[in-house]
Design an enzyme around this catalytic site. Structure first.
Site, PDB file in Angstrom:
ATOM      1  N   LYS A  50       0.875  -1.185  -0.083  1.00 25.98           N
ATOM      2  CA  LYS A  50       0.017   0.115   0.009  1.00 25.98           C
ATOM      3  C   LYS A  50       0.895   1.243  -0.081  1.00 25.98           C
ATOM      4  O   LYS A  50       0.613   2.060  -0.817  1.00 25.98           O
ATOM      5  CB  LYS A  50      -0.968   0.005   1.425  1.00 25.98           C
ATOM      6  CG  LYS A  50      -1.964  -0.918   1.130  1.00 25.98           C
ATOM      7  CD  LYS A  50      -2.869  -1.273   2.597  1.00 25.98           C
ATOM      8  CE  LYS A  50      -3.743  -2.296   2.259  1.00 25.98           C
ATOM      9  NZ  LYS A  50      -4.520  -2.721   3.503  1.00 25.98           N
TER      10      LYS A  50
ATOM     11  N   ASP B  71     -11.097   3.058   4.106  1.00 25.53           N
ATOM     12  CA  ASP B  71     -11.355   1.456   4.147  1.00 25.53           C
ATOM     13  C   ASP B  71     -12.873   1.620   4.141  1.00 25.53           C
ATOM     14  O   ASP B  71     -13.579   0.507   3.643  1.00 25.53           O
ATOM     15  CB  ASP B  71     -10.865   1.124   5.405  1.00 25.53           C
ATOM     16  CG  ASP B  71      -9.957  -0.176   5.123  1.00 25.53           C
ATOM     17  OD1 ASP B  71      -9.670  -0.419   4.026  1.00 25.53           O
ATOM     18  OD2 ASP B  71      -9.113  -0.522   5.735  1.00 25.53           O
TER      19      ASP B  71
ATOM     20  N   GLN C  23      -4.668  -1.206   9.820  1.00 25.84           N
ATOM     21  CA  GLN C  23      -4.766  -2.573   9.235  1.00 25.84           C
ATOM     22  C   GLN C  23      -5.327  -3.543  10.177  1.00 25.84           C
ATOM     23  O   GLN C  23      -5.036  -3.793  11.157  1.00 25.84           O
ATOM     24  CB  GLN C  23      -3.225  -2.995   8.975  1.00 25.84           C
ATOM     25  CG  GLN C  23      -3.009  -4.308   8.229  1.00 25.84           C
ATOM     26  CD  GLN C  23      -3.665  -4.287   6.883  1.00 25.84           C
ATOM     27  OE1 GLN C  23      -3.372  -3.355   6.044  1.00 25.84           O
ATOM     28  NE2 GLN C  23      -4.397  -5.253   6.218  1.00 25.84           N
TER      29      GLN C  23
END
Ligand code: NAD
Length: 297
Positions: free
Chosen positions: A54, A121, A98
């Site tokens: 990422k 997200d 994460q």
């Protein structure tokens, strides 16, 4: 009949180029550089790989990448304090924590502490609510990537029968909401569904997000259907090596489907491209600038 293979890797590369062009425009025109902060708690090897990838792709798109690596014994208070700082930082337009988090941390509490406009997200409860009520918010990356591929390969989705296999908060449920928003007739099937195969056989669009290797068989697929395989499963082969497979038995399904995503090289690359798209979208919204077309639902 052999299906058209949907090259998610190539499509994601095109999407990332489009994002990079817009990022360069923002810098040139307004002196703004979108920034993505990624928070990793602990040393889960798969998470470390995702976070590295990422960060690399964020920089390649011309954005700023801020990585925060915290030890596995980080307390909830410490993590919430970092999220508070990132929420207040004007250089940070997107924040991603994460998952999974170590067991002593409450994932829902942590995710809901992120400023929902920076929640790239799309897991914050406000964004889930906005999606469910058809309003503008941040859309979870994997379902967004699937939707962009489906629009590209099917054209209008209006009136199509879509079946989503799996009902998780990060893939199945938001996927169903997005398909409904595009006027599909949506059925969500899951581990307790009784006549799953029969329902899948009626689908023009199948999205598999089950987490079971090679679960969906070619004989379940309606001829000509579009099949999107979200699954990422590592299976051991007879020679002791491992290989990645999806939730769909690709070899049998490609003989029946009209179009199908492979694993790897299908949905996976689209997920990170959509994370960059969401960061750019968040940045544009924060500065009240027009959003580029085709980057969100
Ligand atoms: P999850 O375990 O949270 O959910 C799986 C869902 O599948 C559940 O809702 C369950 O009801 C359903 N299910 C389980 N067994 C079933 C059965 N026998 N019949 C019907 N339904 C069944 O998983 P998830 O987070 O939604 O992920 C699903 C898959 O997608 C995993 O392989 C994961 O690795 C992969 N994934 C890929 C990406 C990507 O970027 N490509 C992103 C997220 C998840």
């Amino acid at each position: 009949m052999t299906a058209q293979i949907i090259d998610g890797k190539a499509f994601a590369a095109t999407l990332r180029e489009k994002i990079a062009i817009h990022v360069a425009h923002l810098k040139r025109q307004y002196g703004i550089t979108p920034g993505l902060a990624v928070v990793l708690v602990g040393e889960d090897p798969a998470s470390q790989v995702y976070v590295r990838s990422k960060g690399k792709q964020t920089l390649e798109a011309g954005m700023n990448s801020y990585e925060h690596k915290l030890p596995a014994d980080t307390t909830e208070a410490e993590l919430l304090a970092l999220i508070g700082q990132l929420n207040a930082d004007p250089k940070v337009h997107g924040i991603l924590v994460q998952l999974p988090l170590p067991g002593h941390l409450d994932e829902a509490l942590v995710i809901n502490a992120i400023d929902s406009t920076k929640d790239v997200d799309g897991f914050h409860i406000s964004n889930a609510g906005l999606l469910a009520t058809g309003q503008k918010g941040m859309v979870p990356c994997t379902p967004l990537g699937c939707l962009i591929l489906l629009r590209e390969f099917c054209g209008s989705l209006s009136g199509l029968n879509a079946v989503v296999i799996g009902r998780s908060n990060i893939v199945g449920k938001p996927m169903a909401q997005l398909l409904l928003r595009d006027s599909c007739t949506v059925t969500v099937v899951h581990s307790r569904t009784r006549n799953l195969q029969e329902i899948v056989r009626g689908a023009d669009v199948v999205v598999a997000a089950v987490g079971r290797p090679l679960f969906v068989q070619g004989e379940w697929i309606k001829p000509g259907a579009t099949v999107i395989d979200v699954g990422i499963n590592r299976i051991e082969q007879s020679d002791g090596t491992t290989r990645l497979v999806g939730d769909v038995d690709f070899d049998s399904a490609k003989e029946v489907a009209g179009a199908i995503t492979p694993v790897p090289g299908g949905v996976g690359p689209m997920t990170i491209a959509c994370l960059l798209a969401n960061t750019l979208t968040a940045c544009c919204r924060m500065h009240s600038l027009p959003e580029p077309d085709g980057l969100t639902a």
